[in-house]
Design an enzyme around this catalytic site. Structure first.
Site, PDB file in Angstrom:
ATOM      1  N   TYR A   1     -43.616 -85.117 -20.461  1.00  0.00           N
ATOM      2  CA  TYR A   1     -45.012 -85.538 -20.535  1.00  0.00           C
ATOM      3  C   TYR A   1     -45.076 -87.043 -20.795  1.00  0.00           C
ATOM      4  O   TYR A   1     -45.901 -87.751 -20.223  1.00  0.00           O
ATOM      5  CB  TYR A   1     -45.746 -84.776 -21.643  1.00  0.00           C
ATOM      6  CG  TYR A   1     -45.890 -83.309 -21.351  1.00  0.00           C
ATOM      7  CD1 TYR A   1     -46.993 -82.826 -20.659  1.00  0.00           C
ATOM      8  CD2 TYR A   1     -44.917 -82.399 -21.766  1.00  0.00           C
ATOM      9  CE1 TYR A   1     -47.126 -81.473 -20.376  1.00  0.00           C
ATOM     10  CE2 TYR A   1     -45.045 -81.049 -21.505  1.00  0.00           C
ATOM     11  CZ  TYR A   1     -46.146 -80.585 -20.800  1.00  0.00           C
ATOM     12  OH  TYR A   1     -46.272 -79.251 -20.526  1.00  0.00           O
TER      13      TYR A   1
ATOM     14  N   ASN B   1     -54.382 -77.890 -14.283  1.00  0.00           N
ATOM     15  CA  ASN B   1     -53.943 -78.011 -12.891  1.00  0.00           C
ATOM     16  C   ASN B   1     -54.192 -76.695 -12.157  1.00  0.00           C
ATOM     17  O   ASN B   1     -53.543 -75.697 -12.447  1.00  0.00           O
ATOM     18  CB  ASN B   1     -52.455 -78.364 -12.830  1.00  0.00           C
ATOM     19  CG  ASN B   1     -51.904 -78.353 -11.419  1.00  0.00           C
ATOM     20  OD1 ASN B   1     -52.628 -78.481 -10.447  1.00  0.00           O
ATOM     21  ND2 ASN B   1     -50.599 -78.184 -11.307  1.00  0.00           N
TER      22      ASN B   1
ATOM     23  N   CYS C   1     -46.487 -78.811 -11.746  1.00  0.00           N
ATOM     24  CA  CYS C   1     -46.533 -78.954 -13.203  1.00  0.00           C
ATOM     25  C   CYS C   1     -45.394 -78.193 -13.882  1.00  0.00           C
ATOM     26  O   CYS C   1     -45.053 -78.495 -15.027  1.00  0.00           O
ATOM     27  CB  CYS C   1     -47.893 -78.539 -13.751  1.00  0.00           C
ATOM     28  SG  CYS C   1     -48.449 -76.927 -13.236  1.00  0.00           S
ATOM     29  N   HIS C   2     -44.763 -77.252 -13.162  1.00  0.00           N
ATOM     30  CA  HIS C   2     -43.622 -76.536 -13.739  1.00  0.00           C
ATOM     31  C   HIS C   2     -42.421 -77.461 -13.948  1.00  0.00           C
ATOM     32  O   HIS C   2     -41.502 -77.125 -14.684  1.00  0.00           O
ATOM     33  CB  HIS C   2     -43.228 -75.335 -12.864  1.00  0.00           C
ATOM     34  CG  HIS C   2     -42.762 -75.690 -11.502  1.00  0.00           C
ATOM     35  ND1 HIS C   2     -43.641 -75.982 -10.458  1.00  0.00           N
ATOM     36  CD2 HIS C   2     -41.518 -75.809 -10.975  1.00  0.00           C
ATOM     37  CE1 HIS C   2     -42.941 -76.264  -9.371  1.00  0.00           C
ATOM     38  NE2 HIS C   2     -41.654 -76.164  -9.661  1.00  0.00           N
TER      39      HIS C   2
ATOM     40  N   GLU D   1     -35.260 -73.804  -7.939  1.00  0.00           N
ATOM     41  CA  GLU D   1     -35.056 -75.156  -7.407  1.00  0.00           C
ATOM     42  C   GLU D   1     -33.651 -75.687  -7.683  1.00  0.00           C
ATOM     43  O   GLU D   1     -33.166 -76.536  -6.953  1.00  0.00           O
ATOM     44  CB  GLU D   1     -36.114 -76.107  -7.975  1.00  0.00           C
ATOM     45  CG  GLU D   1     -37.502 -75.772  -7.450  1.00  0.00           C
ATOM     46  CD  GLU D   1     -38.572 -76.752  -7.894  1.00  0.00           C
ATOM     47  OE1 GLU D   1     -38.237 -77.816  -8.466  1.00  0.00           O
ATOM     48  OE2 GLU D   1     -39.756 -76.452  -7.651  1.00  0.00           O
TER      49      GLU D   1
END
Length: 172
Positions: A103, A126, A134-135, A161
């Site tokens: 953040y 979001n 945002c993950h 990912e």
């Protein structure tokens, strides 16, 4: 006189559970994981339409993402929210697949290292999860925190990912 957008939606099944896709004629405006924590995102009233072109395109690209064949989405987006929320989402689009940021790093990128809480608040609202990633935002220590779709789903997405397989000629 302001023209009110018409919203359409469809629901798709994914490895992180059902997802509600919401779009206007301009583009995707919502991708909501059906998790109880996601009630924080205010959504418009929408008409069910599984044939809306943006929704079909989004479903196709999400299927490719979950099959580890897509890293970048190229779906038109229709951001809703305050100017700051939209700015945060635009910066968030630059957080690359397979990477994470904190953040604080996002706040610095926006030009105000003290805006950490404001960034967290914007991410909390979001409405286009996964595509506006945002993950990929984690706590300062690297801990998984603050994902409205649920920490379990955040973990699933980040793990997916990390294990991306480059398609071969046989996959194309």
């Amino acid at each position: 006189m302001e023209v009110k957008a018409n919203y359409e939606y469809k629901i798709i099944d994914t490895p992180v559970g059902p997802i509600h896709l919401i779009a206007t004629e301009k583009g995707l405006s919502g991708l909501v994981l059906a998790d109880k924590d996601y009630i924080r995102t205010k959504l418009p009233t929408a008409t069910y339409n599984e044939q809306a072109p943006v929704l079909i395109q989004t479903e196709l690209q999400l299927n490719e993402y979950f099959a580890k064949k897509r890293k970048i989405f190229d779906i038109p987006l229709d951001f809703q929210g305050t100017a700051f929320q939209i700015r945060v989402r635009e910066v968030l689009l630059g957080v690359s697949y397979g990477t994470t940021r904190t953040y604080g790093q996002l706040a610095q990128q926006l030009g105000d290292s003290k805006a950490v809480r404001a960034v967290g608040g914007a991410l909390n609202k979001n409405p286009i999860a996964i595509i506006v990633p945002c993950h990929r935002i984690v706590g300062t220590s690297g801990k998984l925190v603050g994902f409205a779709g649920g920490i379990r789903n955040k973990s699933i997405l980040l793990d997916l990912e990390q294990h991306y397989q480059t398609p071969t000629l046989f996959d194309l």
